[in-house]
Design a protein around this motif. Structure first.
Motif, PDB file in Angstrom:
ATOM      1  N   PRO A 113       0.842  -1.203   0.000  1.00 20.40           N
ATOM      2  CA  PRO A 113       0.000   0.000   0.000  1.00 20.40           C
ATOM      3  C   PRO A 113       0.877   1.253   0.000  1.00 20.40           C
ATOM      4  CG  PRO A 113      -0.697  -1.538   1.709  1.00 20.40           C
ATOM      5  CD  PRO A 113       0.595  -2.057   1.155  1.00 20.40           C
ATOM      6  N   ILE A 114       0.439   2.265  -0.693  1.00 23.57           N
ATOM      7  CA  ILE A 114       1.241   3.487  -0.814  1.00 23.57           C
ATOM      8  C   ILE A 114       1.483   4.136   0.547  1.00 23.57           C
ATOM      9  CG2 ILE A 114      -0.655   5.082  -1.278  1.00 23.57           C
ATOM     10  CD1 ILE A 114       1.269   6.369  -3.400  1.00 23.57           C
ATOM     11  N   GLU A 115       0.574   3.933   1.504  1.00 17.82           N
ATOM     12  CA  GLU A 115       0.786   4.522   2.826  1.00 17.82           C
ATOM     13  C   GLU A 115       2.034   3.941   3.501  1.00 17.82           C
ATOM     14  OE1 GLU A 115      -2.437   3.873   5.587  1.00 17.82           O
ATOM     15  OE2 GLU A 115      -2.491   1.734   5.152  1.00 17.82           O
ATOM     16  N   LYS A 116       2.350   2.680   3.248  1.00 18.45           N
ATOM     17  CA  LYS A 116       3.576   2.099   3.808  1.00 18.45           C
ATOM     18  C   LYS A 116       4.810   2.725   3.163  1.00 18.45           C
ATOM     19  CE  LYS A 116       2.109  -2.414   5.446  1.00 18.45           C
ATOM     20  NZ  LYS A 116       2.360  -3.863   5.388  1.00 18.45           N
ATOM     21  N   GLU A 117       4.735   2.946   1.865  1.00 18.17           N
ATOM     22  CA  GLU A 117       5.846   3.595   1.171  1.00 18.17           C
ATOM     23  C   GLU A 117       6.044   5.019   1.695  1.00 18.17           C
ATOM     24  OE1 GLU A 117       8.771   3.842  -2.153  1.00 18.17           O
ATOM     25  OE2 GLU A 117       7.897   2.213  -0.982  1.00 18.17           O
ATOM     26  N   ILE A 118       4.949   5.725   1.920  1.00 18.04           N
ATOM     27  CA  ILE A 118       5.027   7.101   2.439  1.00 18.04           C
ATOM     28  C   ILE A 118       5.616   7.101   3.850  1.00 18.04           C
ATOM     29  CG2 ILE A 118       3.643   9.092   3.154  1.00 18.04           C
ATOM     30  CD1 ILE A 118       4.014   8.795   0.086  1.00 18.04           C
ATOM     31  N   ASN A 119       5.186   6.154   4.699  1.00 21.91           N
ATOM     32  CA  ASN A 119       5.743   6.068   6.054  1.00 21.91           C
ATOM     33  C   ASN A 119       7.247   5.811   6.003  1.00 21.91           C
ATOM     34  OD1 ASN A 119       3.237   6.484   7.206  1.00 21.91           O
ATOM     35  ND2 ASN A 119       2.819   4.308   7.470  1.00 21.91           N
ATOM     36  N   PHE A 120       7.658   4.954   5.082  1.00 25.62           N
ATOM     37  CA  PHE A 120       9.082   4.682   4.897  1.00 25.62           C
ATOM     38  C   PHE A 120       9.822   5.962   4.506  1.00 25.62           C
ATOM     39  CE2 PHE A 120      12.528   3.791   1.913  1.00 25.62           C
ATOM     40  CZ  PHE A 120      13.377   3.039   2.720  1.00 25.62           C
ATOM     41  N   LEU A 121       9.253   6.699   3.545  1.00 30.49           N
ATOM     42  CA  LEU A 121       9.890   7.939   3.099  1.00 30.49           C
ATOM     43  C   LEU A 121       9.963   8.972   4.229  1.00 30.49           C
ATOM     44  CD1 LEU A 121       8.375   8.310  -0.479  1.00 30.49           C
ATOM     45  CD2 LEU A 121      10.670   7.540   0.139  1.00 30.49           C
ATOM     46  N   GLU A 122       8.921   9.040   5.044  1.00 31.77           N
ATOM     47  CA  GLU A 122       8.932   9.970   6.173  1.00 31.77           C
ATOM     48  C   GLU A 122      10.049   9.621   7.156  1.00 31.77           C
ATOM     49  OE1 GLU A 122       4.844   9.582   7.406  1.00 31.77           O
ATOM     50  OE2 GLU A 122       4.271  11.418   6.331  1.00 31.77           O
ATOM     51  N   ASP A 123      10.231   8.315   7.422  1.00 31.18           N
ATOM     52  CA  ASP A 123      11.319   7.890   8.303  1.00 31.18           C
ATOM     53  C   ASP A 123      12.672   8.224   7.677  1.00 31.18           C
ATOM     54  OD1 ASP A 123       9.577   6.959  10.216  1.00 31.18           O
ATOM     55  OD2 ASP A 123       9.720   4.857   9.594  1.00 31.18           O
ATOM     56  N   TYR A 124      12.773   7.995   6.392  1.00 28.87           N
ATOM     57  CA  TYR A 124      14.026   8.304   5.688  1.00 28.87           C
ATOM     58  C   TYR A 124      14.327   9.803   5.782  1.00 28.87           C
ATOM     59  CZ  TYR A 124      17.392   8.968   1.949  1.00 28.87           C
ATOM     60  OH  TYR A 124      18.502   9.327   1.245  1.00 28.87           O
ATOM     61  N   ILE A 125      13.315  10.613   5.533  1.00 33.99           N
ATOM     62  CA  ILE A 125      13.499  12.072   5.581  1.00 33.99           C
ATOM     63  C   ILE A 125      13.873  12.515   6.987  1.00 33.99           C
ATOM     64  CG2 ILE A 125      12.276  14.281   5.390  1.00 33.99           C
ATOM     65  CD1 ILE A 125      10.763  12.992   2.970  1.00 33.99           C
ATOM     66  N   SER A 126      13.275  11.906   8.001  1.00 32.92           N
ATOM     67  CA  SER A 126      13.620  12.299   9.374  1.00 32.92           C
ATOM     68  C   SER A 126      15.085  11.980   9.678  1.00 32.92           C
ATOM     69  CB  SER A 126      12.693  11.629  10.385  1.00 32.92           C
ATOM     70  OG  SER A 126      12.940  10.247  10.449  1.00 32.92           O
ATOM     71  N   LEU A 127      15.610  10.888   9.121  1.00 30.87           N
ATOM     72  CA  LEU A 127      17.039  10.597   9.297  1.00 30.87           C
ATOM     73  C   LEU A 127      17.902  11.607   8.554  1.00 30.87           C
ATOM     74  CD1 LEU A 127      17.127   6.694   9.061  1.00 30.87           C
ATOM     75  CD2 LEU A 127      17.424   8.118  11.089  1.00 30.87           C
ATOM     76  N   GLU A 128      17.472  11.994   7.372  1.00 28.65           N
ATOM     77  CA  GLU A 128      18.233  12.988   6.604  1.00 28.65           C
ATOM     78  C   GLU A 128      18.181  14.352   7.283  1.00 28.65           C
ATOM     79  OE1 GLU A 128      20.374  12.628   4.423  1.00 28.65           O
ATOM     80  OE2 GLU A 128      19.867  11.001   3.084  1.00 28.65           O
ATOM     81  N   LYS A 129      17.061  14.675   7.928  1.00 27.82           N
ATOM     82  CA  LYS A 129      16.972  15.959   8.641  1.00 27.82           C
ATOM     83  C   LYS A 129      18.040  16.059   9.715  1.00 27.82           C
ATOM     84  CE  LYS A 129      12.086  17.134   8.123  1.00 27.82           C
ATOM     85  NZ  LYS A 129      10.795  17.298   8.819  1.00 27.82           N
ATOM     86  N   ILE A 130      18.304  14.949  10.368  1.00 30.38           N
ATOM     87  CA  ILE A 130      19.343  14.939  11.405  1.00 30.38           C
ATOM     88  C   ILE A 130      20.697  15.247  10.780  1.00 30.38           C
ATOM     89  CG2 ILE A 130      20.590  13.428  13.022  1.00 30.38           C
ATOM     90  CD1 ILE A 130      17.834  12.014  13.429  1.00 30.38           C
ATOM     91  N   ARG A 131      20.920  14.725   9.600  1.00 27.20           N
ATOM     92  CA  ARG A 131      22.185  14.947   8.893  1.00 27.20           C
ATOM     93  C   ARG A 131      22.394  16.434   8.577  1.00 27.20           C
ATOM     94  NH1 ARG A 131      23.319  12.212   3.060  1.00 27.20           N
ATOM     95  NH2 ARG A 131      25.278  13.212   2.626  1.00 27.20           N
TER      96      ARG A 131
END
Length: 173
Positions: A113-131
């Motif tokens: 489901p696209i919502e799982k992909e979006i949740n994954f992207l949100e987690d990825y972005i939150s890691l990049e924000k720390i960077r």
């Protein structure tokens, strides 16, 4: 003599010849046509399977390319946080764990489901924000999804997000 040559009969009868030829040739032509159609259908099926296998191999290759790049970047972020003795380090390790779980289990599926992909992207972005915390980068992730259960190929959107950081944020900061 009834079997003797009768000058009134024709030695070659074109109508009878065509009739015999048609009776013999029609089944042969019909069988050859059916065989041709069968060969063409088989060739189309082989071509379709080859295209499908090629696309599958390309997607698998893309996914395999993403894993090391993403993992090394995130591990470098965690290393930097642990060097600073940051309180964010445990949270980042947990997010990395969730992302790796997604990549191992969800990404192996044909669709999610696209919502799982979006949740994954949100987690990825939150890691990049720390960077990019120290660099004053402002990040927003907007999404407008009509059907959150709409199927999508896993990790298909990640290259877009990665490239936004690689070619956008990294070059500007």
């Amino acid at each position: 003599y009834q079997n003797a040559f009768n000058p009134g009969t024709v030695f070659f009868d074109p109508v009878r010849f065509l009739s015999i030829t048609f009776e013999a040739a029609f089944p042969a032509v019909l069988l050859m046509s059916l065989k041709y159609v069968d060969v063409q259908l088989a060739a189309k099926e082989v071509e379709k399977n080859l295209v499908k296998e090629k696309l599958s191999a390309e997607l698998k290759f893309l996914k395999n390319q993403l894993h090391p790049h993403f993992l090394f970047n995130t591990l470098n972020n965690i290393y930097a946080l642990t060097q600073k003795k940051s309180d964010k380090a445990p949270e980042v390790v947990m997010k990395l764990s969730e992302l790796l779980s997604f990549m191992l289990y969800e990404a192996a599926k044909e669709t999610i489901p696209i919502e799982k992909e979006i949740n994954f992207l949100e987690d990825y972005i939150s890691l990049e924000k720390i960077r990019y915390t120290d660099k004053g980068l402002s990040i927003s992730f907007n999404k407008d999804i009509d059907d959150p259960l709409q199927p999508i190929t896993p990790l298909i959107l990640l290259p877009l997000v990665e490239n936004a950081f690689k070619h956008g944020a990294s070059e500007n900061h």
